[in-house]
Scaffold this motif. Structure first.
Motif, mmCIF file in Angstrom:
data_model
loop_
_atom_site.group_PDB
_atom_site.id
_atom_site.type_symbol
_atom_site.label_atom_id
_atom_site.label_comp_id
_atom_site.label_asym_id
_atom_site.label_seq_id
_atom_site.Cartn_x
_atom_site.Cartn_y
_atom_site.Cartn_z
ATOM 1 N N SER A 54 -3.954 -45.296 -6.624
ATOM 2 C CA SER A 54 -4.614 -45.648 -7.370
ATOM 3 C C SER A 54 -5.658 -47.224 -7.215
ATOM 4 C CB SER A 54 -4.623 -45.549 -8.807
ATOM 5 O OG SER A 54 -4.269 -46.865 -9.830
ATOM 6 N N ALA A 55 -5.286 -47.664 -6.435
ATOM 7 C CA ALA A 55 -5.975 -49.197 -5.330
ATOM 8 C C ALA A 55 -5.676 -49.913 -6.607
ATOM 9 C CB ALA A 55 -6.795 -49.015 -4.955
ATOM 10 N N SER A 56 -5.442 -49.856 -8.154
ATOM 11 C CA SER A 56 -5.772 -50.601 -9.202
ATOM 12 C C SER A 56 -6.961 -50.567 -9.855
ATOM 13 C CB SER A 56 -5.289 -52.816 -8.933
ATOM 14 O OG SER A 56 -3.892 -52.761 -8.196
ATOM 15 N N ARG A 57 -7.269 -49.379 -9.767
ATOM 16 C CA ARG A 57 -8.862 -49.335 -10.230
ATOM 17 C C ARG A 57 -10.068 -50.174 -10.558
ATOM 18 N NH1 ARG A 57 -6.411 -45.040 -12.986
ATOM 19 N NH2 ARG A 57 -3.805 -44.986 -13.185
ATOM 20 N N SER A 58 -10.252 -50.407 -8.548
ATOM 21 C CA SER A 58 -10.824 -51.390 -8.863
ATOM 22 C C SER A 58 -11.561 -51.881 -7.618
ATOM 23 C CB SER A 58 -10.163 -52.995 -8.559
ATOM 24 O OG SER A 58 -9.469 -52.812 -7.415
ATOM 25 N N ILE A 59 -11.347 -50.648 -6.822
ATOM 26 C CA ILE A 59 -12.868 -50.454 -5.949
ATOM 27 C C ILE A 59 -14.056 -50.275 -6.403
ATOM 28 C CG2 ILE A 59 -13.191 -49.201 -3.454
ATOM 29 C CD1 ILE A 59 -10.277 -49.853 -3.789
ATOM 30 N N LYS A 60 -15.110 -51.492 -5.561
ATOM 31 C CA LYS A 60 -16.429 -51.656 -5.454
ATOM 32 C C LYS A 60 -17.332 -49.859 -5.292
ATOM 33 C CE LYS A 60 -15.946 -56.605 -6.177
ATOM 34 N NZ LYS A 60 -16.254 -57.163 -5.516
ATOM 35 N N PRO A 61 -18.578 -50.082 -5.840
ATOM 36 C CA PRO A 61 -18.766 -48.133 -5.200
ATOM 37 C C PRO A 61 -19.032 -48.364 -3.489
ATOM 38 C CG PRO A 61 -19.912 -49.662 -6.612
ATOM 39 C CD PRO A 61 -18.606 -50.487 -6.544
ATOM 40 N N GLY A 62 -19.529 -49.193 -3.139
ATOM 41 C CA GLY A 62 -19.560 -49.255 -1.724
ATOM 42 C C GLY A 62 -18.563 -48.967 -0.966
ATOM 43 N N LEU A 63 -17.883 -49.334 -1.288
ATOM 44 C CA LEU A 63 -16.363 -48.331 -0.523
ATOM 45 C C LEU A 63 -16.060 -47.093 -0.884
ATOM 46 C CD1 LEU A 63 -14.746 -49.394 1.711
ATOM 47 C CD2 LEU A 63 -13.342 -50.364 -0.198
ATOM 48 N N VAL A 64 -16.546 -47.083 -1.859
ATOM 49 C CA VAL A 64 -15.909 -45.775 -2.707
ATOM 50 C C VAL A 64 -17.104 -44.557 -1.994
ATOM 51 C CG1 VAL A 64 -15.796 -43.806 -4.498
ATOM 52 C CG2 VAL A 64 -14.742 -46.250 -4.736
ATOM 53 N N CYS A 65 -18.854 -45.016 -1.913
ATOM 54 C CA CYS A 65 -19.009 -43.534 -1.420
ATOM 55 C C CYS A 65 -18.962 -44.321 0.082
ATOM 56 C CB CYS A 65 -20.597 -44.560 -1.116
ATOM 57 S SG CYS A 65 -21.368 -44.587 -0.410
ATOM 58 N N CYS A 66 -18.392 -44.283 0.609
ATOM 59 C CA CYS A 66 -18.132 -44.663 2.496
ATOM 60 C C CYS A 66 -16.498 -43.488 3.260
ATOM 61 C CB CYS A 66 -17.897 -46.994 3.017
ATOM 62 S SG CYS A 66 -17.629 -46.025 5.013
ATOM 63 N N GLY A 67 -15.791 -43.999 1.099
ATOM 64 C CA GLY A 67 -14.751 -43.332 1.672
ATOM 65 C C GLY A 67 -14.542 -42.193 1.188
ATOM 66 N N ILE A 68 -15.697 -41.439 0.218
ATOM 67 C CA ILE A 68 -15.920 -39.829 -0.091
ATOM 68 C C ILE A 68 -17.176 -39.807 1.609
ATOM 69 C CG2 ILE A 68 -18.497 -38.500 -1.179
ATOM 70 C CD1 ILE A 68 -17.774 -40.828 -3.615
ATOM 71 N N VAL A 69 -17.944 -40.548 2.332
ATOM 72 C CA VAL A 69 -18.387 -39.725 3.183
ATOM 73 C C VAL A 69 -16.821 -39.338 4.160
ATOM 74 C CG1 VAL A 69 -20.137 -40.617 5.390
ATOM 75 C CG2 VAL A 69 -20.275 -40.934 2.377
ATOM 76 N N SER A 70 -16.210 -40.801 4.117
ATOM 77 C CA SER A 70 -15.222 -40.651 5.252
ATOM 78 C C SER A 70 -14.477 -39.230 5.365
ATOM 79 C CB SER A 70 -14.194 -41.712 5.805
ATOM 80 O OG SER A 70 -13.658 -41.468 6.428
ATOM 81 N N ALA A 71 -14.170 -39.451 3.502
ATOM 82 C CA ALA A 71 -12.953 -38.156 3.370
ATOM 83 C C ALA A 71 -13.944 -36.560 3.410
ATOM 84 C CB ALA A 71 -12.042 -38.187 2.421
ATOM 85 N N TRP A 72 -15.195 -36.607 3.725
ATOM 86 C CA TRP A 72 -15.155 -35.612 3.130
ATOM 87 C C TRP A 72 -16.366 -34.892 4.277
ATOM 88 C CZ3 TRP A 72 -15.065 -31.350 0.916
ATOM 89 C CH2 TRP A 72 -16.412 -30.658 0.460
ATOM 90 N N THR A 73 -15.590 -35.811 5.583
ATOM 91 C CA THR A 73 -16.485 -35.221 6.853
ATOM 92 C C THR A 73 -14.831 -34.804 7.181
ATOM 93 O OG1 THR A 73 -17.742 -37.372 7.275
ATOM 94 C CG2 THR A 73 -16.719 -36.527 9.224
ATOM 95 N N TRP A 74 -14.890 -33.801 7.398
ATOM 96 C CA TRP A 74 -13.635 -33.859 8.045
ATOM 97 C C TRP A 74 -14.108 -32.234 9.822
ATOM 98 C CZ3 TRP A 74 -12.356 -28.990 3.825
ATOM 99 C CH2 TRP A 74 -12.155 -29.729 2.815
ATOM 100 N N SER A 75 -12.989 -32.165 10.132
ATOM 101 C CA SER A 75 -13.275 -31.824 11.462
ATOM 102 C C SER A 75 -14.662 -30.692 11.308
ATOM 103 C CB SER A 75 -12.036 -31.298 12.260
ATOM 104 O OG SER A 75 -11.495 -30.279 11.282
#
Length: 682
Positions: free
Chosen positions: A57-78
């Motif tokens: 859970s990344a110590s529940r410390s991820i900031k919103p910009g990186l979470v936003c980027c992670g959502i964009v990347s993880a939701w960009t499937w093939s």
């Protein structure tokens, strides 16, 4: 004559060695980079991936910009890149819009669920832990099935889409691609945990947007085949004459009045709900983010992601349709065959015409990035499901954090291999990306509403959850078979993935699941105060909830939790009874936090409602109900909006994470530099 149409093979533009080089070489290059970053984190950062909390859970410390980027990347499937381009190639301008709308609103709505997770179960590692504590074993087993089933659909889509693209562009063996793609991903996930996947997401997002920008400039600016928006408009008008779209206004590709496009949009919305709400990867990001910024991250992620399918597919998908008669088209003089279209080869075909070998490499790279980024999220998600919801729940209730990390490592290795086996099985059964895309909503839609209500509705009962999920699934399957039979006249594997068949089942499953869940619960409503799920958040690792029993109990601590406990509460919390620890956790600060998160939930509700109205009703519906075909000026405006949105989203996703973490980055680099120069200490 069309019934006698023959099709050509998709001619590979690149050598097989290029395919193997990208899949193996680039994959292990990123693995090496992630290993270096993980080593720096271990030495110079306060969070170590050896900790179970940090790993899962990344110590529940991820900031919103990186979470936003992670959502964009993880939701960009093939599928995001390939299926949206297929929709543009098939339906015209409506396809990219409906694909984007069908994925954006779910991410925005999940922001509401994310706020409820932080409010009612901030310490949970998986959504199944919440189900277990609240409803017990029966519901937990049912939703464990749904959780793994969702990951199977996602992994199948990722690998089949990626392998088909690699095969089409390089001739690389599909089975080899299916097995080799996950290997490099598993390496850095094992060593870096969830935080490594976020960092990888950021690097992949940079490459994704750069390649989108390259295609935009090439298609609309410098390509001899197109070169301008005006020229693309003329080519699409000619395509409307040569191969008109059935159900579109005047058969045009330049209209939102598309019956098939609207059905595709409905299926996309339903499939998108299952891909977000049933996927542990999204719950993992909600859990990993900082409590006060969770919903903000999902709001930003949803609106940023919309630009990816809209801009990418509007460029390459429509270009593929416009360039069918170009001698450089890979299947010239034939159009793409139905199987090639369903495999998602419209975007690679357009890239090959626009940029030759460079375009083929660019598509190969961006699809590879999409596969690796989304697959890394699935690997860490599925390892959490196994380690917490199977191993710790049913086999080792007193498992320490060290054991959890070790078991997660083992299961990531197993799942990376199983992903390849699963994709190979699907390929042997002639199931492709398009089939999985349409059927996903059919199978998983009955679980969406019960899962969402588990963390947000106090009156929900176990009977309601079970009746809704099981009853909705039975009725959805019945509607699937009857709909397929009545609409197509025959039940077989291809017909089951026809859009109208999938829509009948998905709507039935979602609607009746919701009705049964709410209706049965209201017959004998619960009055749950979420104290059981909140207890996970208020206790240290030494006093976590015993998931196997659903009650709070003392448990031996793992190595890292012992260290943390000695620093923070050596003399107090360990000596107090559990009830005292709970009281400490629910004092005034906790009450203020809950009130704050309730306000965040209301903001998320307003935001997601407005966004839904805009992308589903206000923009597309007036153009659908009017017989409007885009003029050249309006098409230029439409294209300009997609380009501006893509540039704004890319800038936001790339710069914000760096700005938010500038102090931490500076600290790590400074310590690393001093260590290299011999003036620091390890």
């Amino acid at each position: 004559m069309s019934s006698e149409l023959s099709y050509s093979e998709f001619k590979p533009l690149l050598a097989q060695s290029v395919g193997y080089g990208v899949v193996i070489g680039v994959g292990f290059f990123f693995a090496a980079v992630m290993l270096i970053l993980t080593t720096l984190q271990r030495k110079f950062f306060k969070f170590s991936p050896a900790s179970s909390e940090e790993f899962t859970s990344a110590s529940r410390s991820i900031k919103p910009g990186l979470v936003c980027c992670g959502i964009v990347s993880a939701w960009t499937w093939s599928a995001t890149l390939l299926q949206s381009s297929t929709a543009a190639y098939t339906f015209g301008v409506s396809g990219p819009w409906w694909y984007g709308a069908g994925g954006t609103i779910q991410v925005a709505m999940f922001g509401m669920v994310a706020s409820k997770v932080k409010q009612n179960a901030n310490g949970a590692h998986t959504f199944l832990e919440i189900v277990k504590v609240r409803f017990g074993t029966n519901a937990h087993i049912l939703f464990t099935f749904y959780g793994f089933l969702c990951i199977l659909f996602v992994c199948g889509s990722l690998l089949l889409g990626g392998a088909a693209t690699v095969n089409a562009l390089t001739g690389m063996n599909i089975i080899a691609a299916c097995f080799l793609l996950p290997i490099g991903i598993a390496v850095y996930v094992i060593f870096g945990g969830l935080r490594a996947t976020f960092i990888c997401d950021w690097s992949h997002t940079i490459i994704l947007f750069i390649i989108i920008y390259i295609f935009i400039f090439r298609a609309y600016g410098t390509s001899p085949a197109i070169g301008s928006v005006s020229r693309l408009y003329d080519l699409l008008e000619q395509a409307s004459i040569d191969t008109p779209v059935i159900g579109n206004q005047e058969g045009s590709y330049l209209t939102m009045k598309s019956n098939q496009g609207l059905v595709f949009g409905a299926v996309t919305i339903l499939s998108g709900f299952t891909g977000v709400f049933c996927d542990q990867g999204y719950w993992q990001r909600a859990i990993a983010s900082h409590p006060e910024s969770t919903t903000k991250a999902y709001m930003m992620g949803g609106i940023s992601w919309f630009a990816v399918p809209w801009a990418f597919a509007s460029c390459l998908g429509l270009s593929a349709r416009a360039l069918l008669n170009n001698p450089n088209f890979p299947t010239y003089p034939s159009p793409l065959s139905p199987s090639q279209t369903s495999a998602g080869l419209a975007a690679p075909a357009a890239a090959a015409v626009l940029m030759g070998n460079g375009g083929a490499i660019a598509v190969l790279l961006v699809v590879f990035m999409a596969v690796t980024s989304a697959a890394s999220a699935e690997l860490i998600g599925v390892s959490s499901l196994f380690s917490y919801d199977i191993y710790r729940t049913y086999f080792r209730p007193n498992a320490t954090g060290d054991e959890i990390v070790r078991v997660s490592h083992y299961f990531i290795c197993f799942w990376a291999i199983w992903m390849g086996c699963w994709a190979t099985i699907l390929n042997a059964a002639s199931i492709d990306l398009g089939w999985l895309y349409y059927v996903q909503g059919v199978v998983l839609s009955p679980a969406v509403i019960p899962i969402a209500l588990t963390v947000s509705w106090s009156k929900l009962t176990e009977a309601g959850v079970l009746c809704g999920a099981i009853g909705g699934a039975c009725l959805g399957m019945l509607a699937w078979m009857i709909g397929c039979w009545k609409i197509t006249g025959q039940i077989n594997i291809p017909n089951l993935a026809e859009p109208y068949s999938a829509l009948c089942s998905s709507l039935t499953g979602l609607f009746f699941s919701g009705m049964l869940t709410v209706g049965v619960s209201l017959l004998n409503p619960a009055d749950y105060d979420f104290s059981g799920t909140r207890a996970i958040t208020t206790l240290e690792d030494t006093n976590k909830i015993d998931i196997s029993s659903g009650h709070v109990s003392d448990r031996p601590s793992d190595t890292e939790s012992q260290k943390e406990t000695k620093v923070t509460s050596e003399k107090s919390s360990l000596k107090r009874p559990v009830s005292d620890v709970v009281k400490v956790g629910l004092e005034i600060d906790e009450e203020q936090r809950i009130r704050s998160l309730k306000r965040v939930f209301r903001k998320a509700l307003i935001y997601s409602s407005i966004l839904t109205l805009i992308v589903i009703i206000i923009v597309p519906m007036p153009m659908f109900f009017s017989p409007y075909v885009f003029s050249k000026k309006f098409y230029a405006f439409w294209t300009a909006c997609s380009i501006i949105w893509a540039f704004a989203s890319g800038t936001f996703c790339i710069i914000l994470p760096l700005w938010e973490s500038r102090k931490e980055i500076g600290m790590i680099l400074s310590l690393a530099y001093r260590t290299i120069r011999g003036r620091g200490s390890l």
